[in-house]
Structures are given as C-alpha cells and as structure tokens.
Design an enzyme around this catalytic site. Structure first.
Site, mmCIF file in Angstrom:
data_model
loop_
_atom_site.group_PDB
_atom_site.id
_atom_site.type_symbol
_atom_site.label_atom_id
_atom_site.label_comp_id
_atom_site.label_asym_id
_atom_site.label_seq_id
_atom_site.Cartn_x
_atom_site.Cartn_y
_atom_site.Cartn_z
ATOM 1 N N ARG A 1 0.272 -1.401 -0.309
ATOM 2 C CA ARG A 1 -0.189 0.164 0.246
ATOM 3 C C ARG A 1 0.319 1.602 -0.458
ATOM 4 N NH1 ARG A 1 -3.403 -2.550 4.989
ATOM 5 N NH2 ARG A 1 -1.876 -3.732 5.078
ATOM 6 N N TYR B 1 38.411 23.396 -9.039
ATOM 7 C CA TYR B 1 38.643 22.288 -10.262
ATOM 8 C C TYR B 1 39.171 22.099 -11.468
ATOM 9 C CZ TYR B 1 36.537 18.482 -12.089
ATOM 10 O OH TYR B 1 35.854 16.698 -12.798
HETATM 11 C C1 UD1 Z 1 -2.199 -6.837 11.063
HETATM 12 C C2 UD1 Z 1 -2.908 -7.570 11.534
HETATM 13 C C3 UD1 Z 1 -4.807 -6.802 12.244
HETATM 14 C C4 UD1 Z 1 -3.766 -5.355 12.942
HETATM 15 C C5 UD1 Z 1 -2.498 -4.118 12.174
HETATM 16 C C6 UD1 Z 1 -2.382 -3.696 13.078
HETATM 17 C C7 UD1 Z 1 -3.051 -10.473 11.192
HETATM 18 C C8 UD1 Z 1 -2.661 -11.031 9.883
HETATM 19 N N1 UD1 Z 1 -3.445 -8.380 10.804
HETATM 20 O O1 UD1 Z 1 -2.489 -6.430 9.858
HETATM 21 O O2 UD1 Z 1 -4.878 -7.491 13.115
HETATM 22 O O3 UD1 Z 1 -4.930 -4.739 13.154
HETATM 23 O O4 UD1 Z 1 -1.516 -5.702 11.689
HETATM 24 O O5 UD1 Z 1 -1.657 -2.762 12.646
HETATM 25 O O6 UD1 Z 1 -1.208 -10.050 11.942
HETATM 26 N N2 UD1 Z 1 5.092 -9.482 7.684
HETATM 27 C C9 UD1 Z 1 5.631 -10.200 7.613
HETATM 28 N N3 UD1 Z 1 5.623 -11.479 6.767
HETATM 29 C C10 UD1 Z 1 4.062 -11.460 6.582
HETATM 30 C C11 UD1 Z 1 2.935 -10.489 6.077
HETATM 31 C C12 UD1 Z 1 3.361 -9.052 6.825
HETATM 32 O O7 UD1 Z 1 6.388 -10.462 8.086
HETATM 33 O O8 UD1 Z 1 4.275 -12.645 5.592
HETATM 34 C C13 UD1 Z 1 5.159 -8.446 8.524
HETATM 35 C C14 UD1 Z 1 4.748 -6.879 7.716
HETATM 36 O O9 UD1 Z 1 6.005 -6.302 7.144
HETATM 37 C C15 UD1 Z 1 4.616 -6.169 9.195
HETATM 38 C C16 UD1 Z 1 3.861 -6.670 10.002
HETATM 39 O O10 UD1 Z 1 4.253 -7.770 10.196
HETATM 40 O O11 UD1 Z 1 5.352 -5.609 9.842
HETATM 41 C C17 UD1 Z 1 1.637 -6.232 9.563
HETATM 42 O O12 UD1 Z 1 1.569 -6.279 8.495
HETATM 43 P P1 UD1 Z 1 0.256 -6.225 7.647
HETATM 44 O O13 UD1 Z 1 0.768 -6.521 6.149
HETATM 45 O O14 UD1 Z 1 1.509 -4.474 7.403
HETATM 46 O O15 UD1 Z 1 -0.653 -6.104 8.397
HETATM 47 P P2 UD1 Z 1 -2.187 -5.492 8.509
HETATM 48 O O16 UD1 Z 1 -3.273 -6.075 6.856
HETATM 49 O O17 UD1 Z 1 -1.162 -4.191 8.849
HETATM 50 CA CA CA Z 2 0.473 -3.177 8.727
#
Ligand code: UD1
Ligand code: CA
Length: 481
Positions: free
Chosen positions: A18, A393
């Site tokens: 995003r 220079y």
């Molecule tokens: C996540 C939570 C959501 C919460 C929100 C808070 C889950 C499924 N959802 O959603 O409930 O409200 O955070 O901000 O956990 N990441 C990994 N590996 C992956 C995917 C993500 O390390 O495969 C890391 C991302 O880099 C990030 C964090 O996990 O730092 C959260 O991932 P993101 O995709 O932003 O989750 P949200 O949709 O925000």
């Molecule tokens: Ca997030």
C-alpha cells in the site's frame, strides 16, 4: 523465582504494497529514523535474551538497516508462505529448542509502541497467567485493522481481519494493534494449525488468538489509552499523519525544555536533534539528523540544517546547511548554502548568496557576499571581498586554497587553486590570483585602466550615446563659465 526468559520478534518481511514505493515500507523515515528503528529501540529496551527480526521483501536492504540499529539481532528469512503467522512460526523455529519463555511480537510498521507500553503488556500477561495477551485500542475509524471480538464476560474470543469480517464485526471499534505477548508453548502448539483459508490466502498470526480460546486457554487484552500509539503505517497518508504527530511531540518537548519555537506547524525536528535552552527557532525551519544548537542561537526563518552544529549565540537565517559547524556568535545568511565540511569559526560570517564546501574559516573571518569558497582554509580576522571564487577544480582534480590571517582581499577575486595567500596580504578588485602571495604583499592582476577620450564622438557619431555625451559636455561647459 527465576525471571521468565524473553524473546522479541519483530515482523518486517511484508511487502508494504500500500506504500507503492521502491523503498521497503519499514525503511520509510519518521523524524529522521526508519520506521523499524523506532520499533527496534523499544524492543531493545526490554533487554530480551533473543531479538529476532523476520525479513523477506528487499531482504538485504532491510537487514543492513536492522543491524545498524541492533547489531546483535538475529535475522530470520521468511519462506514463500505469506502471512504474519508464518513469520512468527519461523521466528520461533529459530529460537533455541529449549527456550521456554515469553515471546513479544511487534510489527515494524507500528512505530509508537514504546518500551513502557511493552513492559506493561508483559507484566499483565504474567500476572493474568495468560497464554496470549494482546494490545488493543478503541479508535474512531477502525478501517483496515483486525477487530477484537469479545464474548460473554468481555473475554477476548478471537480477532477477525477487516477483509474477512462480517458487516456486524466491522462495526467493532476495538482494534488489534499487532503487538502481543505469547507463551512460546502456545505458539508452538497452535501455529502449525493456522491455515491460509481466508480472504488474503495468508497464515494469520491473529488466528492463534482464536485457537487459544477454543482450546480453553486464557487470552488477556490490554487496551491502550493513547490510541495513536498503536497506529499502523500502511500508506503515505498514514505516514504523513504519524510524522506530524511525532513532530508535535518533539516540538512540545523542546518548548518545555526552554526552546522558543515560534511556529510549531512549520518547524520540523528530527528525533536525534539536540537543542539548548534559549535557542530560538523561527518559522519554516527543519532541523534534521544529529543537528545540535547551543544556547542563545537564533535559527530561521526558512532554514534547513542537516547534521549541523550551531554555536552559542550564532544567527542562522534562510540557510541550507549539511554537515557544517557554525561557531559561537557567528552569523550565516540570508540565502547561504553550507555544504559538508564547512567550519565557520567564532564570530565569523558567511553572508548572502555564499556557497561553501570543505572550508575552514577562522575566528572573526568573513565571506560576506556572493561567493563560492571550496576546499579552502582561511585564518583569523580575514575578509574576502564580494563576489569571490575559489577555482578549486581544474577539470581533473580538486585543489586547495590557503588564505592567511588578517588578509583583506578585494572584490571579485578568483583564487586559482592550488594557491596560498600569506598573512596580512591585500588584493585589488578583480584579481585573478594564480601564484602564491607572500605575507604583507598587495596583489593586482588587472591591467591598468585605459580611458580614450572622445571615442564615442569619433566612432559612433550621431548615436543616442554620442548625443547624450555631447549634451552632458555642453551642460558641464556652461556650468563652469
Ligand atoms: C496486521 C494484523 C491486524 C492488525 C494490524 C495492526 C494480521 C493478520 N493482521 O494487519 O489484525 O490490526 O496488523 O497494524 O496479523 N509481515 C511479515 N510477513 C508477512 C506479512 C507481514 O513479516 O508475511 C510483517 C509486515 O512487514 C508488517 C507486519 O508483519 O510489519 C504486519 O503486516 P501487515 O501486512 O501490515 O498487516 P496488517 O494488514 O496491517
Ligand atoms: Ca500493517
């Protein structure tokens, strides 16, 4: 009773789609530091036995940034199974097999969860003897977050992601912050049963919460009062809003420390900046990196300082400076450009439309107007005339100009480096200084002026210039009669 050992897992493997950026999301900066640096700082303050960071997207760039802030962090590469659940599963696999403590999970894109908040979360988790404890917040606009679904007695039941929620569930305003404490045993038990059967085809860490309760375990929740602390940053709108909020706090902090900040709305201060009492910051000023400003200095308006030191009582007006040192009582600006390696001595001056680079300008020395001074050393109490240039220079290499103390150089001089000007030397206007000038000498390099009387009359007869000259001569003749 021995302390329960602690591990912290930082999730940083996601793509950050995003953000629509070629820079990994967690490296976008907030108050001068990458998002992940803010999170790592809170994590390190817990002094965990293990600090694990899960990486994948732009792995090497993210890893380098992590190791800069937390050299002892353990990096774990997430495989191609997506989701926060998979990330934590692999992090847990990387812990020693006999690790039997608690695991704090934080997201690298939730930068304002501070050490105190994490410590309180851990304390509650241990007090309630929960298997999992999550940090939640009640927010006016929960769109995009996972919702905390509670059951009878207000106990946490499960978390449902926005994309999987029913209309009724979307009405819930209590959100999951993505920050948790788990007993490692609960993660080891339940993560293998988390499946990607959801709207995003990901293994959700959030599903562990539901699995704990279904199996009769306790899930605790701590709701933060300051909801902004748990805001996640997923796009540039949220990034700018978070930057504004953090800046407001930094500005307020310095105001309460005795710094006058005339216009907080147009003053931006990075987290690692340091300001003394009675510094005054005028509107439109950005203080970045490790900038340090000493007492009584006035900075701004419309000034950007990056990693720059400003001495006590100095004035810096409408200036752009990077890696520069400005001495006590010195004046800089308006419209000055100080590039790296500029070192202006006490009471020195760099004036309007002056650019400097790698220039050590001694105490009380002045470059007041319209000049370029680069790869130069100037002694004390010297004056460089308006419109002077160090020609450093030759098209191949850069050379140095060394100017002594108490020199008085004329306007519009060019110093063709390498060249040295001795102490106390003087120069005439327009001098092109190609050879070293000994102490106390006067250097002139412009040919003597020739004035050819009557030239216009002879060469441009009848022109407007000739008429004007004739009229002026006539008026003068009458005046002397
Ligand atoms: C996540 C939570 C959501 C919460 C929100 C808070 C889950 C499924 N959802 O959603 O409930 O409200 O955070 O901000 O956990 N990441 C990994 N590996 C992956 C995917 C993500 O390390 O495969 C890391 C991302 O880099 C990030 C964090 O996990 O730092 C959260 O991932 P993101 O995709 O932003 O989750 P949200 O949709 O925000
Ligand atoms: Ca997030």
């Amino acid at each position: 009773m021995p302390q329960t050992p602690l591990a912290v897992v930082v999730l940083a493997a996601g793509q950050g789609t995003r953000m629509k950026s070629s820079t990994p999301k967690v490296l976008h900066r907030l108050a001068g530091l990458p998002l992940i640096a803010h999170v790592l700082e809170s994590a390190r303050a817990l002094e965990p036995a293990h600090l694990v960071v899960v990486v994948r997207h732009e792995r090497d760039t993210v890893a380098a940034s992590v190791l800069e802030v937390a050299p002892h962090a353990q990096l774990v590469d997430q495989d191609d199974v997506p989701g926060t659940g998979r990330a934590v599963e692999q992090a847990v696999e990387a812990l020693p097999a006999d690790f039997a403590g608690d695991v704090v999970v934080v997201s690298a894109d939730v930068p304002f969860v501070d050490h105190g908040t994490l410590a309180a979360l851990i304390a509650q988790h241990r007090e309630e003897e929960a298997e999992a404890t999550l940090l939640s917040a009640v927010v006016p606009d929960p769109a995009g977050y996972g919702r905390v679904i509670r059951r009878r007695g207000d106990l946490v039941d499960r978390i449902v992601e926005q994309k999987d929620a029913t209309d009724a569930e979307r009405e819930v305003t209590e959100i999951n912050s993505g920050t948790y404490v788990f007993r490692v045993a609960a993660l080891r038990q339940h993560l293998p049963f988390v499946t990607p059967a959801n709207a995003q085809n990901e293994k959700y860490l959030t599903d562990v919460i539901g699995l704990v309760t279904v199996n009769g375990g306790t899930v605790a929740a701590r709701t933060v009062e300051e909801a902004w602390r748990v805001e996640g940053i997923n796009d540039r709108v949220q990034l700018a809003a978070a930057a504004r909020r953090l800046n407001d706090r930094i500005v307020r902090h310095w105001q309460l420390e005795g710094v006058s900040i005339v216009d907080p709305a147009t003053t931006w201060i990075d987290r690692d900046v340091s300001l003394a009492r009675d510094v005054e910051i005028l509107p439109g000023t950005q203080l970045r990196g490790a900038t340090v400003i000493e007492t009584g200095a006035v900075v701004g308006p419309d000034t950007t300082l990056v990693d720059t030191e400003v001495g006590a009582g100095a004035t810096v007006k409408r200036t752009d400076a990077t890696l520069a040192i400005i001495g006590a009582g010195a004046t800089v600006g308006p419209w000055s450009y100080l590039r790296p390696g500029t070192d202006l001595g006490e009471r020195g001056k760099i004036g309007a439309f002056v650019e400097t680079k790698n220039a050590v300008i001694g105490e009380g020395s002045k470059v007041p107007h319209l000049s370029y001074i680069g790869d130069t050393e100037i002694g004390v109490e010297s004056n460089i005339g308006a419109g002077s240039i160090t020609a450093n220079y030759d098209g191949v290499e850069k050379h140095r100009t060394v100017i002594g103390s108490h020199v008085r150089m004329g306007s519009h001089n060019v110093y063709v480096a390498p060249v040295r000007i001795g102490d106390g030397a003087h120069s005439g206007a327009g001098a092109v200084v190609r050879k070293d000038v000994p102490a106390g000498a006067l250097v002139l390099s412009v040919a003597p002026q020739r004035t050819i009387g009557g030239w216009v009359e002879a060469k441009r007869p009848g022109s407007a210039a000739a008429k004007a000259a004739a009229a002026s001569q006539e008026a003068e003749a009458q005046g002397t009669e």
